[in-house]
Design an enzyme around this catalytic site. Structure first.
Site, short mmCIF file in Angstrom:
data_model
loop_
_atom_site.label_atom_id
_atom_site.label_comp_id
_atom_site.label_asym_id
_atom_site.label_seq_id
_atom_site.Cartn_x
_atom_site.Cartn_y
_atom_site.Cartn_z
N ASP A 10 0.88 -1.17 0.00
CA ASP A 10 0.00 0.00 0.00
C ASP A 10 0.92 1.22 0.00
O ASP A 10 1.49 1.56 1.04
CB ASP A 10 -0.90 -0.03 1.24
CG ASP A 10 -1.67 1.28 1.44
OD1 ASP A 10 -1.65 2.13 0.53
OD2 ASP A 10 -2.28 1.44 2.52
N LYS A 72 2.89 11.37 -3.42
CA LYS A 72 1.88 10.67 -4.24
C LYS A 72 0.94 11.66 -4.92
O LYS A 72 0.37 11.36 -5.95
CB LYS A 72 1.11 9.74 -3.31
CG LYS A 72 0.16 8.79 -3.99
CD LYS A 72 -0.36 7.82 -2.94
CE LYS A 72 -1.57 7.08 -3.40
NZ LYS A 72 -2.07 6.19 -2.34
N GLU A 173 -7.24 0.89 -4.41
CA GLU A 173 -7.23 0.83 -2.95
C GLU A 173 -8.57 0.38 -2.34
O GLU A 173 -8.58 -0.52 -1.50
CB GLU A 173 -6.78 2.19 -2.38
CG GLU A 173 -5.29 2.37 -2.57
CD GLU A 173 -4.81 3.80 -2.45
OE1 GLU A 173 -5.61 4.69 -2.09
OE2 GLU A 173 -3.61 4.04 -2.73
N ASP A 196 -13.12 5.40 1.26
CA ASP A 196 -11.69 5.38 1.55
C ASP A 196 -11.15 6.81 1.55
O ASP A 196 -10.89 7.39 0.49
CB ASP A 196 -10.99 4.52 0.49
CG ASP A 196 -9.48 4.43 0.70
OD1 ASP A 196 -8.98 5.01 1.68
OD2 ASP A 196 -8.80 3.78 -0.12
#
Lengths: 604, 187
Positions: A10, A72, A173, A196
């Site tokens: 992850d 990211k 994800e 999420d």
């Protein structure tokens, strides 16, 4: 080396984790200090190798401009795609590379791409896995936000390759989180939504789980919305309350670190005392903050997830999915009580908090890795492409070839012919996004379709757009006369910048910090003020009688603040932005009353 | 061209049961497994997914069936008067919605967005009404599928091309309406 072993990673905005399936069970691996979370942070000391993870995270307050976090948010994007706010809030200098790619300028001699920084984090995770498993590792499943586009996925894959990993699968994800949730419920049938909200991205996916099938029905998201945004709102509030004025990078980093601590503390406590010892030289500051204060600040950011979630729900309903029975929460930001309250209020479902907010995505990645190496069986994962894929057609329109939420892998073809005699090739612009006009979507690149020269209309080339299981595009051309297939290169949209210009930008970014951006930020802030002031007048004329007196007074004061900041001849962009934020905040109740009134008029 | 009916092991009929399509797709997907190594080399996974998408949708199913049965049949692009009436209603509603969505995108504050709520609700209601008008028209064409197959049995593909032309219009408008509705929901 264990050739069979595949790890699940992850790669998060704020923290990253690595997992594996052992004896049929997924588990997250710990480092030598028994920590399972690795901060997605890299820091460059003046000399020596870069620090990664915890060590880098600790140095963020000492060397904020040489410490990179939340990279990211920049991976797979172009410099020109960034807003001035994003550049300003990055916390480290960003410059454009030769082809408009983003580079982090640690110093004039150290220009690093987001892929390279992500590769350092991935290398750290690979080493954690190798230490824990006592074997070398070379294969991985990596998670990405469901709403990542093709370029962001490709960049993540490149980062893994730089880290010495072969990417066996890119997995979304929320889909990974659903796998972790459903692994011990394979006999059940249910329609679930995974909400999420991570450190930097938000996704909502709706899945049907039945007979071991995990099928994503719809997905929606925002790759620029997460815990980082909540931290910034809190940090800005501290700066405003304490009247700190202009902040140094170190002060900004301290405020952000404290904001994060307060956010976490107020998820369990009702009140906290916030202290800033020796914040500015010998000057110390302190303030009190309650959960109620925090919720007032965070509500507008959390509210931004609502329309995205509603869209995914509506789309799933339109595709005939059954009613959503469970709402599974993952991502560190879902620990915030207000998130849980709001979700229950919006969707009438008690949020399912059975999953570990930080670990479930990594566990899902490990399960997918286990599926690929045969350690987990009986699961079939069916995912979708989050964004429509299309090409630019006459008039600058986007012609959708593969609609969003199509099950992947998927392929679709178009036939192209020569428009004029002896034409040798034709350029196609490949796009991703949902807007009608091509210019409003992401340009993935150009593809050149070759023709056998001949009279107009004689060439026949079938172009096939294929999206693989990783959500990555491949374009193939087939000459219908010869039946020959070949892969067409997608040339990424490049804005060539010469070396000198890059050097100049690097030097400016380091020497002048963000000064050069003042005028741009001022103009943007001014536009916002010009939108807000008349909107306030009109809204008050419509529903002012319903607004509590305290709020009215706060609005009047904030309007005055904006007007004064706008009149400043020095064009203080920071002050105008702060005044806008204050007015934006003061009008939240007014905005909510407007929405409520619109809906209640409907009921009548 | 891949025959999607054959790929899913289903009869080449327009009146397919969507449940049968789904069941067959699941069985075939399971046979492919979750790993590339265990994939059945005779079945291409993208084709399987495309087969499901095509056969589950009446307009796509009819287009595929026609392409298999009468690939040379000329397309019928005439538009029925009832559909023309609908189009004259849809077009201005979509244009107005686009203007509203553009204004919403330009708005940068919660307050400016909230000011557009009432208009957004009205637009949603109008679009929902349009979708309700499209559904029975589509249903009416699907009900003709048996007759279309019968005519095709005698070599007459004109009813099929006619139905496909109308379904394509309706499908396109339905997609446009749904897209705008989703955008309005996300306002």
């Amino acid at each position: 080396m264990n050739e069979e072993l595949i790890i699940g990673i992850d790669l998060g905005t704020t923290n990253s984790l690595v997992g594996v399936v052992d004896s049929g069970f997924p588990l997250v691996l710990a480092d030598r200090d028994r920590d399972r979370l690795t901060p997605s942070c890299v820091s460059w000391a003046a000399e020596g190798l870069p620090l990664v993870g915890k060590k880098a995270f600790r140095s963020r307050l000492l060397a904020p401009e040489r410490t990179v976090s939340s990279i990211k948010r920049f991976i797979g994007r172009t410099f020109s795609d960034l807003t001035s706010e994003e550049r300003e809030e990055a916390g480290f200098p960003l410059v454009a590379g030769r082809h408009d790619e983003i580079l982090v300028a640690i110093d004039p001699a150290t220009l690093i791409s987001p892929e390279e920084i992500s590769a350092l984090i991935l290398t750290c995770l690979r080493e954690i896995a190798e230490d824990a498993l006592e074997t070398t590792v070379s294969r991985a499943v990596i998670t990405v936000p469901a709403y990542f586009n093709n370029t962001q996925r490709e960049a993540t894959k490149r980062a893994a390759e730089l880290a010495g990993l072969t990417v066996e699968r890119i997995i979304n994800e929320p889909t990974a989180a659903a796998l972790a949730y459903g692994l011990d419920k394979l006999e059940e049938s249910a329609t679930v939504a995974v909400y999420d909200l991570g450190g930097g991205t938000f996704d909502l996916s709706i899945l049907q789980m039945r007979d071991g099938f995990f099928e994503v029905i719809s997905t929606a998201g925002d790759t620029r919305l997460g815990g980082d945004d909540l931290d910034r709102v809190i940090a800005r509030h501290f700066a405003a309350i304490l009247e700190l004025g202009e902040l140094s990078p170190g002060e900004e980093a301290t405020l952000l670190a404290r904001a994060r601590e307060v956010k976490e503390a107020l998820s369990t406590e009702e009140d906290v005392a916030v202290r800033f010892p020796f914040f500015r030289g010998s000057e110390s500051f302190a303030l009190e903050m309650s959960r109620r204060d925090l919720e007032k600040l965070l509500a507008p950011v959390i509210e931004r997830t609502r329309p995205i979630a509603r869209r995914a729900f509506a789309e799933a309903a339109g595709k005939g999915a059954g009613e959503v029975e469970r709402l599974i929460l993952v991502g560190g930001s879902t620990r915030i009580p207000l998130v849980r309250e709001k979700l229950q209020e919006w969707f009438g479902l008690v949020p399912d908090i059975s999953q570990h907010p930080d670990e479930s995505v990594a566990l899902g990645a490990a399960i997918q890795a286990g599926m690929l190496c045969g350690r987990v069986r009986q699961i079939i994962l069916v995912d979708v492409t989050p964004l429509s894929l299309g090409i630019e057609t006459f008039g600058g329109l986007m012609n959708v070839i593969i609609p969003r939420n199509s099950t992947i892998p998927v392929k679709a073809g178009e036939l192209f012919t020569n428009a004029v005699d002896l034409q040798e090739s034709m350029a196609i612009r490949v796009l991703q996004g949902e807007r009608e006009m091509a210019k409003d979507n992401w340009l993935l690149g150009d593809v050149t379709v070759p023709f056998t020269p001949g009279p107009k209309g004689s060439a026949r080339v079938g172009v096939q757009f294929a999206i693989d299981r990783d959500g990555i595009l491949e374009v193939l051309a087939r000459d219908t006369a010869t039946g020959e297939d070949h892969v067409l290169e997608i040339r990424h949209a490049a804005v060539d910048v010469d070396d000198e210009a890059v050097e100049r930008m690097v030097s400016e970014s380091i020497d002048c910090a963000f000064d050069d951006m003042n005028e741009r930020v001022w103009t943007e802030a001014q536009l916002k003020s010009e939108e807000l002031i008349p909107a306030v007048s009109e809204a008050l004329a419509r529903v002012g009688h319903l607004v509590p007196a305290d709020d009215l007074a706060a609005i009047e004061e904030a309007v005055l603040g904006v007007k004064m900041a706008m009149a400043d001849e020095k064009h203080d962009a920071v002050a105008l932005k702060a005044a806008n934020s204050a007015l934006d905040e003061a009008t939240q109740t007014l905005a909510a009353i407007l929405v409520e009134t619109a809906f209640s008029e409907l009921d009548c | 061209m891949t025959n999607f009916f054959a790929l899913l092991g289903l009869p080449e009929s327009l009146g397919l049961d969507p449940v049968a399509v789904e069941r067959s797709w699941r069985e075939k997907s399971r046979s492919l497994g979750g790993t590339p190594d265990r994939s059945d080399p005779d079945i291409d996974h993208p084709d399987l997914n495309q087969a499901r998408t095509t056969l589950a949708d009446p307009a796509l199913r009819l287009a595929h069936w026609l392409a298999l049965r009468a690939p040379e049949a000329p397309a019928d692009r005439r538009i029925d008067p009832a559909l023309m009436d609908l189009f004259s209603t849809i077009s201005p509603v979509l244009a107005k919605t686009d203007q509203l969505l553009a204004r919403h995108r330009r708005a940068t504050t919660a307050l400016a967005k909230a000011m557009l709520t009432r208009e957004a609700i009205d637009a949603q209601l109008q679009i929902q009404e349009l979708l309700q008008r499209i559904q029975p028209l589509k249903g009416g064409i699907v009900e003709q599928f048996d007759a279309i197959e019968e005519a095709a049995g005698t070599g007459d593909f004109q009813p099929a091309t006619r139905a496909l032309g109308q379904l394509k219009f309706l499908k396109r408008w339905e997609e446009q309406c749904r897209e705008r509705l989703l955008s309005l929901i996300a306002c």
